[in-house]
Design an enzyme around this catalytic site. Structure first.
Site, PDB file in Angstrom:
ATOM      1  CB  THR A   1      33.520  14.127 -14.770  1.00 60.32           C
ATOM      2  OG1 THR A   1      34.650  14.980 -14.946  1.00 60.32           O
ATOM      3  CG2 THR A   1      32.302  14.824 -15.357  1.00 60.32           C
TER       4      THR A   1
ATOM      5  CG  PHE B   1      39.148  18.826  -9.606  1.00 61.20           C
ATOM      6  CD1 PHE B   1      38.766  19.759 -10.551  1.00 61.20           C
ATOM      7  CD2 PHE B   1      39.558  17.579 -10.055  1.00 61.20           C
ATOM      8  CE1 PHE B   1      38.785  19.466 -11.914  1.00 61.20           C
ATOM      9  CE2 PHE B   1      39.586  17.274 -11.408  1.00 61.20           C
ATOM     10  CZ  PHE B   1      39.197  18.219 -12.341  1.00 61.20           C
ATOM     11  CE  LYS B   2      37.147  16.016 -13.357  1.00 63.10           C
ATOM     12  NZ  LYS B   2      37.201  14.904 -14.305  1.00 63.10           N
ATOM     13  CG  ASP B   3      32.459  17.058  -5.220  1.00 64.29           C
ATOM     14  OD1 ASP B   3      31.587  16.491  -5.912  1.00 64.29           O
ATOM     15  OD2 ASP B   3      33.168  16.451  -4.404  1.00 64.29           O
TER      16      ASP B   3
END
Length: 505
Positions: free
Chosen positions: A143, A110-112
């Protein structure tokens, strides 16, 4: 829009200053002076492409600091490397849940969504001001790789990522350490994620070092991370309710409280959100707070969901700031107490308010595996262990009859934070099979890796940065005899301790 520290010592910072400051000089986190109210305009965004929706949200916080054309272009470029540019965050129905798939970016996590944009934002500001930055971040897994892929090859950026040795999945480590770009520096720290995070905070609190090396943050202490993550809450709402005639609840697997804080901002901005569910693993400092009102550090346990193996949720301070009615003095006193004793507590009235903002549940190791197994068998859909925590939290809360989720137009959304193939051991334990691996992860195997293993001390990491950061101007890193002798002693000590420094094939 101007920004200020949660602890009150820094006021009226520009958005650009907030992005580069990361951690405020008084140890607080930076927040906007106000949360934009979009209740009367958000429905106008429902047919926008993802990058245009991201522009509408970001522009509420950047103000006029970035020209409209530049910000639109920056947002459009930020999602070019996602599997589907038209739908970078798809939603799939699994049973009676809506699964928000946040793992279709370059590192399958999700951190993309935020870090691709943050990398472009850094590069934009640095080019405009002809400056350099040294990014220092701590990661419990995702991350690090997302930051590296967002910053690799960027002009005027050096990137140092600290991860706890032996406490990230093999795929996560490969994603970080196989990147050959010279501006990327990976460090396996001999400790926990909290050790990594403490080192990063100590470096940022060393104001002279911070200024000399122009330190910048990619962890969710950087407000831009939170800002970019707000987008997918609105995006998912518009997909499920194109007429804007319903409500959503979101269950968010979280350790550092960043992803769910973005949902809190979305709700405050006007998105029709019924419930925000804090889903933790057995490292449950957040769940315990919402149960008891006591925020207390415990020893970190290693789990199947390593990205949530966190003892202190760094973003929680931002929420406490709002819970304390933006009273910086009260917040600072509470954080000073926490830093001194490892705990803080709120009274019954504040706890009741907090429970109005968030529900919470903890998912045990057994529940994690059982949740993956159950849904894989019954629906054919495979969760990664973090997402399984989010699903388990929904089941626990439904069983307790806390949210009345089936009244009216309502859907329960679980944020799927990573591709299951990144956590093959846990998935295999639950299902008996290894999850299918996408080509982007398959290609990592056999690649050479490059990283250092260093002790969990501020001095070791500081020396590493001082040695590695280039100085084209000659105005810093003028190494004296003290620098050379210190560096030599550090390297000698590392080898004496059996520490491998350098390349691993």
């Amino acid at each position: 829009m101007l920004f200020r520290s949660t602890r009150g010592a820094m006021l009226d910072m520009s958005f650009e200053e907030a992005v580069f400051e990361g951690l405020a000089q008084d140890g607080g986190l930076l927040v906007p002076h106000y949360i934009p109210d979009c209740k009367d305009v958000y429905q106008e965004w429902r047919n926008l492409p993802f990058h245009e929706l991201a522009y509408e949200i970001a522009s509420r916080y950047t103000g006029d600091e970035i020209p409209e054309a530049d910000l639109r272009n920056l947002m459009k470029r930020s999602y070019q490397d996602f599997a589907d540019r038209q739908d970078p965050v798809p939603t799939k129905k699994v049973g009676d849940l809506q699964i928000m798939e946040l793992f279709h970016g370059p590192t399958f996590a999700f951190k993309d969504v935020a870090l691709q944009a943050l990398g472009n934002l850094f590069e934009y500001f640095l080019k405009r001001k002809q400056k350099r930055i040294t990014v220092v971040g701590a990661t419990s897994g995702d991350t690090g790789s997302a930051a590296i892929y967002g910053l690799r090859g960027k002009e005027n950026v050096e990137c140092f990522i600290l991860f706890p040795e032996g406490r990230v999945s093999p795929i996560q480590q490969l994603q970080m350490t196989s990147v050959p770009d010279e501006n990327v520096h990976c460090i396996a720290v001999q400790g926990t994620f909290d050790d990594c995070q403490d080192i990063v905070k100590a470096l940022f609190n060393d104001l002279r070092f911070k200024k000399t090396y122009s330190l910048g943050a990619v962890n969710s202490i950087n407000f831009a991370r939170i800002m970019f993550q707000i987008t997918y809450y609105f995006w998912t709402y518009f997909k499920l309710y194109p007429k804007c005639d319903g409500k959503l609840s979101f269950s968010v697997p979280t350790g550092n409280f960043g992803d769910i804080l973005a949902g809190y901002y979305a709700k405050r901005m006007g998105l029709p959100v019924q419930h925000l569910i804090v889903a933790t693993n057995t490292n449950d400092i957040l769940n315990r707070f919402f149960l008891t009102g006591r925020y207390e550090k415990h020893k970190v346990e290693q789990t199947h969901s390593p990205s949530m193996d966190i003892g202190i949720s760094s973003n929680f301070e931002r929420y406490l700031f709002y819970l304390f009615d933006e009273d910086s003095k009260q917040l600072k006193a509470a954080m000073d107490k926490f830093n001194a004793s490892g705990s803080l507590e709120v009274g019954p009235a504040l706890l009741t308010r907090a429970r109005g903002d968030f529900l919470a549940a903890m998912c045990s190791e057994t529940q994690t595996i059982e949740t993956i197994r159950k849904y894989h068998k019954e629906t054919g859909y495979t969760f990664d262990p973090h997402t399984a925590c989010g699903v388990s939290a929904v089941e626990q809360i439904r069983a307790a009859m806390l949210p009345q989720c089936k009244q009216g137009q309502h859907d329960m959304v679980v944020l799927a934070t990573a591709h299951p193939a990144k956590f093959g051991a846990a998935v295999s334990k639950a299902t008996g099979d290894q999850p299918a691996m996408p080509p982007g992860l398959q290609s990592l195997h056999g690649k050479g890796t490059r990283f250092q293993v260093l002790p969990a001390t501020v001095g070791a990491i500081r020396t590493c940065i001082e040695t590695a950061v280039p100085d084209p101007t000659g105005s810093r890193n003028v190494y004296t005899l003290r620098h050379y002798s210190t560096g030599a002693l550090a390297v000698a000590a590392a080898f004496a301790a059996g520490v491998l420094v350098g390349r691993r094939a």
